[in-house]
Enzyme design. Sequence first.
Site, PDB file in Angstrom:
ATOM      1  N   LYS A  20      36.659  28.958  20.435  1.00 30.33           N
ATOM      2  CA  LYS A  20      35.396  29.676  20.292  1.00 30.33           C
ATOM      3  C   LYS A  20      34.243  28.960  20.719  1.00 30.33           C
ATOM      4  O   LYS A  20      33.806  27.959  20.128  1.00 30.33           O
ATOM      5  CB  LYS A  20      35.104  30.260  19.123  1.00 30.33           C
ATOM      6  N   THR A  44      23.947  37.209  13.588  1.00 34.42           N
ATOM      7  CA  THR A  44      25.317  36.592  14.037  1.00 34.42           C
ATOM      8  C   THR A  44      25.961  36.120  12.699  1.00 34.42           C
ATOM      9  O   THR A  44      27.222  35.298  12.796  1.00 34.42           O
ATOM     10  CB  THR A  44      25.201  35.308  15.031  1.00 34.42           C
ATOM     11  N   GLY A  81      28.746  35.945   9.967  1.00 39.07           N
ATOM     12  CA  GLY A  81      30.171  36.516   9.830  1.00 39.07           C
ATOM     13  C   GLY A  81      30.645  36.834  10.958  1.00 39.07           C
ATOM     14  O   GLY A  81      31.995  37.607  10.907  1.00 39.07           O
ATOM     15  N   THR A  82      30.320  36.146  12.332  1.00 37.56           N
ATOM     16  CA  THR A  82      30.950  36.354  13.444  1.00 37.56           C
ATOM     17  C   THR A  82      32.486  35.965  13.332  1.00 37.56           C
ATOM     18  O   THR A  82      33.449  36.621  13.969  1.00 37.56           O
ATOM     19  CB  THR A  82      30.275  36.031  14.595  1.00 37.56           C
ATOM     20  N   GLY A  83      32.488  34.737  12.679  1.00 36.38           N
ATOM     21  CA  GLY A  83      33.884  34.334  12.887  1.00 36.38           C
ATOM     22  C   GLY A  83      34.853  34.903  11.980  1.00 36.38           C
ATOM     23  O   GLY A  83      36.108  35.246  12.229  1.00 36.38           O
ATOM     24  N   CYS A  84      34.317  35.230  10.723  1.00 36.22           N
ATOM     25  CA  CYS A  84      35.295  36.037   9.860  1.00 36.22           C
ATOM     26  C   CYS A  84      35.490  37.393  10.501  1.00 36.22           C
ATOM     27  O   CYS A  84      36.698  37.939  10.453  1.00 36.22           O
ATOM     28  CB  CYS A  84      34.566  36.386   8.590  1.00 36.22           C
TER      29      CYS A  84
END
Length: 257
Positions: free
Chosen positions: A166, A197, A199-202
């Site tokens: 990412k 932004t 929590g974008t990875g989760c």
Amino acid sequence: MAGSDSGGGAGIQADLKTMLALGVHGMSVLTAVTAQNSLGVQGAWELPVAAVRSQYRSVVDDIGVQAVKTGMLASAELVETVAELIAGTDAPVVVDPVGVSKHGDPLLAASALDSVRTRLLPAATVATPNLDEVAQLTGVRVESEDQLRAAAAAVLAYGPRWVLIKGGHLPGDAVDLLTDGVEEHWLRAPRYDNRHTHGTGCTLASAIASYLAMGRSVPEAVRAAKAYVTGAIAAGFALGAGIGPVDHGWDLTRGTS
């Protein structure tokens, strides 16, 4: 399989909201409880290994699963337990190797890094590290788009079938690289200048798992998940005084008053 975010923007809460929004039934294995909000993480407490194992067995042995997603695992003991559990489960696995929060708070003990490399990543269908996590796991530091290939190769060396690097921390468009070492898929999206932004990875990892559970291929699942997350960031959800969460229900509420 992740930690609880009391602020509702990341962790298990983000996972379940994403799965609901995409039309699949999410189930949870809590690995930790955190006290956090838009300003940061104020505390974190690991759950005992026995509690994590029991939650997983309860879900898998009765209901079954079509995909598994892992997030915050905190300790080497938890990483090894989760790796053992998912290795014995016949379902695609999305590993989000969470190392630090959006605010820079550590969420993975340094002593657990080797377990992530040698036990968890080899069990992954798709690993989804951001650039900080790539550096933490491999020592490779990415400062430009043309270095994403080297980062992907370094992570693939630990054994996941696919890796999604990412590149959201780079300037310019949000560019990610999905590869299995042979195929390459470059995913680009506009960068939205907002603070929503958290929590974008989760959210991205859970969206990938949701689409894999529906039977899509890895490239199809990742592309669809990227589109969902991009929309969620663009919509945003203005909570708190710091980094707000994405809007997990953005596509459900369009056109409503």
